[in-house]
Design a protein around this motif. Sequence first.
Motif, short mmCIF file in Angstrom:
data_model
loop_
_atom_site.label_atom_id
_atom_site.label_comp_id
_atom_site.label_asym_id
_atom_site.label_seq_id
_atom_site.Cartn_x
_atom_site.Cartn_y
_atom_site.Cartn_z
N GLU A 14 0.84 -1.22 0.00
CA GLU A 14 0.00 0.00 0.00
C GLU A 14 0.86 1.25 0.00
OE1 GLU A 14 -0.47 -2.61 1.90
OE2 GLU A 14 -2.60 -3.06 2.22
N GLU A 15 1.95 1.25 0.77
CA GLU A 15 2.84 2.42 0.81
C GLU A 15 3.51 2.62 -0.55
OE1 GLU A 15 5.40 2.90 4.42
OE2 GLU A 15 4.59 0.90 4.87
N ALA A 16 3.90 1.54 -1.19
CA ALA A 16 4.60 1.65 -2.46
C ALA A 16 3.70 2.16 -3.58
CB ALA A 16 5.18 0.29 -2.85
N LEU A 17 2.39 2.00 -3.41
CA LEU A 17 1.45 2.39 -4.45
C LEU A 17 0.89 3.79 -4.26
CD1 LEU A 17 -0.57 -0.94 -4.89
CD2 LEU A 17 1.43 -0.15 -6.17
N VAL A 18 1.25 4.46 -3.18
CA VAL A 18 0.73 5.80 -2.92
C VAL A 18 1.08 6.74 -4.08
CG1 VAL A 18 0.94 7.84 -1.46
CG2 VAL A 18 0.73 5.58 -0.41
N GLY A 19 0.09 7.44 -4.60
CA GLY A 19 0.30 8.41 -5.67
C GLY A 19 0.20 7.84 -7.07
N THR A 20 0.01 6.55 -7.19
CA THR A 20 -0.09 5.95 -8.52
C THR A 20 -1.53 5.91 -9.00
OG1 THR A 20 -0.28 3.69 -7.63
CG2 THR A 20 1.93 4.51 -8.10
N THR A 21 -1.70 5.97 -10.30
CA THR A 21 -3.03 5.91 -10.90
C THR A 21 -3.30 4.56 -11.57
OG1 THR A 21 -2.10 6.98 -12.86
CG2 THR A 21 -3.22 8.40 -11.25
N LEU A 22 -2.24 3.90 -12.02
CA LEU A 22 -2.36 2.54 -12.54
C LEU A 22 -1.38 1.66 -11.80
CD1 LEU A 22 -2.69 2.89 -16.43
CD2 LEU A 22 -4.49 2.35 -14.79
N GLN A 23 -1.85 0.48 -11.40
CA GLN A 23 -1.01 -0.47 -10.69
C GLN A 23 -1.04 -1.79 -11.47
OE1 GLN A 23 -3.97 0.69 -8.95
NE2 GLN A 23 -2.89 2.64 -8.64
N VAL A 24 0.09 -2.19 -12.00
CA VAL A 24 0.18 -3.34 -12.90
C VAL A 24 0.83 -4.51 -12.15
CG1 VAL A 24 1.04 -4.20 -15.10
CG2 VAL A 24 0.43 -1.78 -14.85
N ALA A 25 0.08 -5.58 -11.96
CA ALA A 25 0.60 -6.76 -11.28
C ALA A 25 1.14 -7.75 -12.31
CB ALA A 25 -0.50 -7.42 -10.45
N MET A 26 2.39 -8.17 -12.14
CA MET A 26 2.97 -9.17 -12.99
C MET A 26 2.66 -10.55 -12.41
SD MET A 26 4.79 -10.19 -15.60
CE MET A 26 5.66 -8.74 -16.23
N THR A 27 1.93 -11.37 -13.14
CA THR A 27 1.56 -12.69 -12.65
C THR A 27 1.62 -13.70 -13.77
OG1 THR A 27 -0.19 -13.99 -11.59
CG2 THR A 27 -0.90 -12.22 -13.06
N ALA A 28 1.95 -14.94 -13.40
CA ALA A 28 2.01 -16.02 -14.38
C ALA A 28 1.02 -17.12 -14.05
CB ALA A 28 3.42 -16.60 -14.44
N ARG A 29 0.18 -16.89 -13.03
CA ARG A 29 -0.75 -17.94 -12.60
C ARG A 29 -2.18 -17.57 -12.97
NH1 ARG A 29 2.13 -17.71 -7.57
NH2 ARG A 29 0.29 -16.90 -6.49
N ARG A 30 -3.00 -18.59 -13.19
CA ARG A 30 -4.43 -18.38 -13.42
C ARG A 30 -5.08 -17.99 -12.10
NH1 ARG A 30 -6.24 -20.67 -18.24
NH2 ARG A 30 -4.73 -22.00 -19.30
N ARG A 31 -5.88 -16.95 -12.12
CA ARG A 31 -6.52 -16.49 -10.89
C ARG A 31 -7.98 -16.17 -11.19
NH1 ARG A 31 -2.38 -14.69 -7.26
NH2 ARG A 31 -0.33 -14.50 -8.28
N GLU A 32 -8.81 -16.37 -10.21
CA GLU A 32 -10.23 -16.02 -10.36
C GLU A 32 -10.41 -14.55 -9.99
OE1 GLU A 32 -12.63 -18.67 -8.12
OE2 GLU A 32 -12.02 -20.46 -9.25
N LEU A 33 -10.00 -13.69 -10.92
CA LEU A 33 -10.07 -12.26 -10.69
C LEU A 33 -10.84 -11.60 -11.82
CD1 LEU A 33 -6.37 -11.78 -9.59
CD2 LEU A 33 -8.36 -11.66 -8.11
N VAL A 34 -11.35 -10.40 -11.52
CA VAL A 34 -12.20 -9.71 -12.48
C VAL A 34 -11.39 -9.15 -13.65
CG1 VAL A 34 -13.80 -7.78 -12.80
CG2 VAL A 34 -13.88 -9.15 -10.69
N GLN A 35 -10.19 -8.61 -13.36
CA GLN A 35 -9.42 -7.93 -14.40
C GLN A 35 -8.97 -8.91 -15.49
OE1 GLN A 35 -8.64 -8.00 -11.11
NE2 GLN A 35 -7.55 -6.14 -10.50
N PRO A 36 -9.02 -8.47 -16.74
CA PRO A 36 -8.49 -9.31 -17.83
C PRO A 36 -6.97 -9.37 -17.77
CG PRO A 36 -9.15 -7.15 -18.66
CD PRO A 36 -9.60 -7.20 -17.23
N LEU A 37 -6.43 -10.43 -18.31
CA LEU A 37 -4.99 -10.63 -18.32
C LEU A 37 -4.42 -10.18 -19.67
CD1 LEU A 37 -2.70 -11.80 -16.57
CD2 LEU A 37 -3.13 -14.02 -17.65
N HIS A 38 -3.40 -9.30 -19.64
CA HIS A 38 -2.79 -8.76 -20.86
C HIS A 38 -1.34 -9.22 -20.97
CE1 HIS A 38 -6.01 -5.80 -19.90
NE2 HIS A 38 -6.17 -5.78 -21.20
N THR A 39 -0.82 -9.21 -22.18
CA THR A 39 0.62 -9.33 -22.38
C THR A 39 1.20 -7.92 -22.28
OG1 THR A 39 0.56 -8.98 -24.77
CG2 THR A 39 0.25 -11.24 -23.98
#
Length: 269
Positions: A83-108
């Motif tokens: 949370e501290e590292a993300l302060v002031g950001t408008t987009l937060q991009v998570a790098m992941t290689a696993r399948r997850r049951e999440l709402v966001q679409p997965l992009h290259t």
Amino acid sequence: MTDSPDLPATGLLANQTLAAFRVVLCNTSHPGNIGSTARAMKTMGLTQLYLVNPKEFPSDVARSLASSADDVLDSAIVVSSLEEALVGTTLQVAMTARRRELVQPLHTPRQLVPELLAEATAGGNIALVFGNETNGMTIDEVRLCNRLVTIPTNPVYSSLNLAQAVQVLCYELRAALLDDVSHLEEKRTLPSHEYMELFYEHLERTLITIGFLRTQKPKRLMPRVRRIVQRAQLDQEEVDMLRGVLRAAVEFERVEPPAKAPKEPPQSE
């Protein structure tokens, strides 16, 4: 590798855009990966590094693997939570290689980069978030991000080193901004017309001196030689080098090989 002092304006503009990006490493266990990440970032023009609960930092190992990207390490910000590292950001991009049951679409990376650069150009700040080397990002860490990205690797073997993953994403950002390496090209000085005419005169005299050009039939050879030289598109230094060869050819002392003695006829017994 650092930016050249004479980097063109387009390169400076690219670095200004990339200043809106921060790389966030979560719970990094090996300090060498922090140093390698700093190196990967600097080669692509990114400088903001955030470290969430690193196991060991500062570290001589990290500094060694940073390979002269010490400034990125020295300015790194160490925090106790994502949370501290993300302060002031408008987009937060998570790098992941696993399948997850999440709402966001997965992009290259290549699919997502245009949106990220548009946000940076509009004045936003973007966090590129990477998880622990062994387990990647946790579900809770991913939920703090509003974009997901994955590198399309070989499905049979998709293991990427942390710094390699950072390098891929940073490269895609820079390549989309500045796919140009013209500033690395050699700066050539082309000879003037009159300088080339002196070269042709010098060449013709030399060819006559060494007996290659017959003065009775000079018309066809020299025009052909001109065409060869023009196709080569010589620069000033190359012309000077060839004139040195011509001088050496004239000054070379040519010694006639000794004539072979005639064979004596075999004597009859």
